[in-house]
Design a protein around this motif. Structure first.
Motif, PDB file in Angstrom:
ATOM      1  N   THR A 185      31.328  44.231  51.135  1.00 23.21           N
ATOM      2  CA  THR A 185      32.409  44.637  52.032  1.00 23.21           C
ATOM      3  C   THR A 185      33.485  43.564  52.064  1.00 23.21           C
ATOM      4  N   SER A 186      34.717  43.976  51.788  1.00 23.29           N
ATOM      5  CA  SER A 186      35.848  43.049  51.870  1.00 23.29           C
ATOM      6  C   SER A 186      36.202  42.834  53.337  1.00 23.29           C
ATOM      7  N   ARG A 187      36.591  41.596  53.654  1.00 20.29           N
ATOM      8  CA  ARG A 187      37.038  41.278  55.009  1.00 20.29           C
ATOM      9  C   ARG A 187      38.433  40.677  54.908  1.00 20.29           C
ATOM     10  N   ARG A 188      39.238  40.952  55.889  1.00 22.82           N
ATOM     11  CA  ARG A 188      40.567  40.352  55.931  1.00 22.82           C
ATOM     12  C   ARG A 188      40.896  39.993  57.364  1.00 22.82           C
ATOM     13  N   PHE A 189      41.780  39.023  57.521  1.00 24.42           N
ATOM     14  CA  PHE A 189      42.189  38.585  58.847  1.00 24.42           C
ATOM     15  C   PHE A 189      43.377  39.422  59.291  1.00 24.42           C
ATOM     16  N   ASP A 190      43.242  40.105  60.420  1.00 22.90           N
ATOM     17  CA  ASP A 190      44.332  40.895  61.003  1.00 22.90           C
ATOM     18  C   ASP A 190      45.071  39.992  61.985  1.00 22.90           C
ATOM     19  N   ALA A 191      46.240  39.503  61.574  1.00 26.40           N
ATOM     20  CA  ALA A 191      47.002  38.571  62.407  1.00 26.40           C
ATOM     21  C   ALA A 191      47.445  39.219  63.717  1.00 26.40           C
ATOM     22  N   GLY A 192      47.716  40.513  63.689  1.00 24.64           N
ATOM     23  CA  GLY A 192      48.140  41.217  64.905  1.00 24.64           C
ATOM     24  C   GLY A 192      47.055  41.229  65.964  1.00 24.64           C
ATOM     25  N   GLN A 193      45.816  41.435  65.555  1.00 25.50           N
ATOM     26  CA  GLN A 193      44.692  41.453  66.487  1.00 25.50           C
ATOM     27  C   GLN A 193      44.061  40.075  66.653  1.00 25.50           C
ATOM     28  N   GLY A 194      44.327  39.199  65.698  1.00 24.69           N
ATOM     29  CA  GLY A 194      43.730  37.871  65.747  1.00 24.69           C
ATOM     30  C   GLY A 194      42.242  37.866  65.451  1.00 24.69           C
ATOM     31  N   THR A 195      41.771  38.859  64.693  1.00 26.87           N
ATOM     32  CA  THR A 195      40.340  38.955  64.361  1.00 26.87           C
ATOM     33  C   THR A 195      40.162  39.323  62.896  1.00 26.87           C
ATOM     34  N   TRP A 196      38.947  39.115  62.429  1.00 26.31           N
ATOM     35  CA  TRP A 196      38.584  39.562  61.090  1.00 26.31           C
ATOM     36  C   TRP A 196      38.163  41.020  61.168  1.00 26.31           C
ATOM     37  N   VAL A 197      38.589  41.827  60.203  1.00 29.13           N
ATOM     38  CA  VAL A 197      38.220  43.243  60.163  1.00 29.13           C
ATOM     39  C   VAL A 197      37.620  43.565  58.797  1.00 29.13           C
ATOM     40  N   ASP A 198      36.628  44.445  58.825  1.00 24.51           N
ATOM     41  CA  ASP A 198      36.017  44.901  57.581  1.00 24.51           C
ATOM     42  C   ASP A 198      36.862  46.005  56.977  1.00 24.51           C
ATOM     43  N   SER A 199      36.943  45.996  55.649  1.00 25.75           N
ATOM     44  CA  SER A 199      37.621  47.092  54.965  1.00 25.75           C
ATOM     45  C   SER A 199      36.582  47.857  54.152  1.00 25.75           C
ATOM     46  N   HIS A 200      36.952  48.396  53.031  1.00 21.56           N
ATOM     47  CA  HIS A 200      36.086  49.257  52.228  1.00 21.56           C
ATOM     48  C   HIS A 200      34.819  48.536  51.761  1.00 21.56           C
ATOM     49  N   THR A 201      33.696  49.276  51.711  1.00 18.10           N
ATOM     50  CA  THR A 201      32.435  48.753  51.176  1.00 18.10           C
ATOM     51  C   THR A 201      32.179  49.372  49.814  1.00 18.10           C
ATOM     52  N   ASN A 202      31.947  48.516  48.817  1.00 16.03           N
ATOM     53  CA  ASN A 202      31.543  48.970  47.484  1.00 16.03           C
ATOM     54  C   ASN A 202      30.035  48.814  47.364  1.00 16.03           C
ATOM     55  N   PHE A 203      29.406  49.759  46.681  1.00 20.36           N
ATOM     56  CA  PHE A 203      27.968  49.695  46.439  1.00 20.36           C
ATOM     57  C   PHE A 203      27.720  49.592  44.942  1.00 20.36           C
ATOM     58  N   PHE A 204      26.842  48.673  44.559  1.00 24.74           N
ATOM     59  CA  PHE A 204      26.444  48.490  43.170  1.00 24.74           C
ATOM     60  C   PHE A 204      24.932  48.645  43.083  1.00 24.74           C
ATOM     61  N   THR A 205      24.456  49.209  41.976  1.00 26.51           N
ATOM     62  CA  THR A 205      23.030  49.193  41.688  1.00 26.51           C
ATOM     63  C   THR A 205      22.776  47.989  40.803  1.00 26.51           C
ATOM     64  N   VAL A 206      21.915  47.092  41.271  1.00 22.98           N
ATOM     65  CA  VAL A 206      21.594  45.868  40.537  1.00 22.98           C
ATOM     66  C   VAL A 206      20.284  46.092  39.798  1.00 22.98           C
ATOM     67  N   TRP A 207      20.295  45.818  38.486  1.00 23.79           N
ATOM     68  CA  TRP A 207      19.112  45.923  37.647  1.00 23.79           C
ATOM     69  C   TRP A 207      18.720  44.522  37.204  1.00 23.79           C
ATOM     70  N   ALA A 208      17.497  44.110  37.494  1.00 26.08           N
ATOM     71  CA  ALA A 208      16.996  42.789  37.119  1.00 26.08           C
ATOM     72  C   ALA A 208      15.769  42.994  36.233  1.00 26.08           C
ATOM     73  N   TRP A 209      15.861  42.553  34.980  1.00 26.73           N
ATOM     74  CA  TRP A 209      14.803  42.781  34.002  1.00 26.73           C
ATOM     75  C   TRP A 209      13.935  41.541  33.820  1.00 26.73           C
ATOM     76  N   GLY A 210      12.704  41.745  33.355  1.00 27.62           N
ATOM     77  CA  GLY A 210      11.802  40.648  32.996  1.00 27.62           C
ATOM     78  C   GLY A 210      11.368  39.826  34.199  1.00 27.62           C
ATOM     79  N   ASN A 211      11.267  38.511  33.987  1.00 28.70           N
ATOM     80  CA  ASN A 211      10.834  37.621  35.067  1.00 28.70           C
ATOM     81  C   ASN A 211      11.789  37.674  36.247  1.00 28.70           C
ATOM     82  N   LEU A 212      13.075  37.850  35.980  1.00 27.51           N
ATOM     83  CA  LEU A 212      14.038  37.955  37.079  1.00 27.51           C
ATOM     84  C   LEU A 212      13.672  39.127  37.979  1.00 27.51           C
ATOM     85  N   GLY A 213      13.287  40.246  37.397  1.00 30.84           N
ATOM     86  CA  GLY A 213      12.899  41.411  38.194  1.00 30.84           C
ATOM     87  C   GLY A 213      11.679  41.150  39.047  1.00 30.84           C
ATOM     88  N   ALA A 214      10.675  40.494  38.463  1.00 28.80           N
ATOM     89  CA  ALA A 214       9.466  40.165  39.226  1.00 28.80           C
ATOM     90  C   ALA A 214       9.796  39.215  40.367  1.00 28.80           C
TER      91      ALA A 214
END
Length: 151
Positions: free
Chosen positions: A34-63
């Motif tokens: 999820t990307s975050r950006r600072f909203d200067a008008g509100q003075g807070t951090w706000v979340d923007s769009h969330t990207n989803f990835f499928t992570v594949w880990a093979w071999g010893n990394l997978g274990a």
């Protein structure tokens, strides 16, 4: 061959699934970024769009992913991006996968304790585990007086 290599920081969105396949062991999980950006008008951090990835880990990394990563944990994933377009059941699907070369916890948001996997692998193969090198510093010894030569 040109490949898209990337490093992604996000949270584990699904419990890793581990399988022993004819091509070798693999673990996969979904990663939410999820990307975050600072909203200067509100003075807070706000979340923007969330990207989803499928992570594949093979071999010893997978274990090791299976034994180390849980849902909700912040991780850093490095690997190759694979974007797939396919038709399934008359519908068009696009997915973004990461063929992981490295997965680790994001230490900016927590702590972790590293354990080498060689002892577990050796035990599974019926071999004794190798001793880890010792980095202890030996104390200096006091010089012993030498007997004076006669004659």
């Amino acid at each position: 061959m040109n490949e898209t290599l990337l490093t992604v920081v996000g949270n584990v969105a699904t419990t890793p699934v581990y399988r022993e396949l004819p091509t070798g062991p693999v673990a996969r999980f979904r990663l939410a970024v999820t990307s975050r950006r600072f909203d200067a008008g509100q003075g807070t951090w706000v979340d923007s769009h969330t990207n989803f990835f499928t992570v594949w880990a093979w071999g010893n990394l997978g274990a090791n992913v299976q034994g180390s990563v849980s849902i909700g944990e912040p991780v850093i994933v490095q690997g190759r991006l694979k974007v797939r377009d396919e038709e399934r059941g008359g519908q068009h699907w696009t997915s973004a996968d990461i063929q992981a070369t490295a997965v680790g916890h994001d230490l900016a948001r927590g702590t972790a304790a590293f354990r080498r996997a060689t002892a577990r692998k050796a035990a599974a193969e019926g071999q004794p585990a190798r001793d880890e090198p010792s980095f202890a510093i030996e104390p200096e010894r006091e010089p012993q007086p030498q007997p004076e030569p006669v004659g």
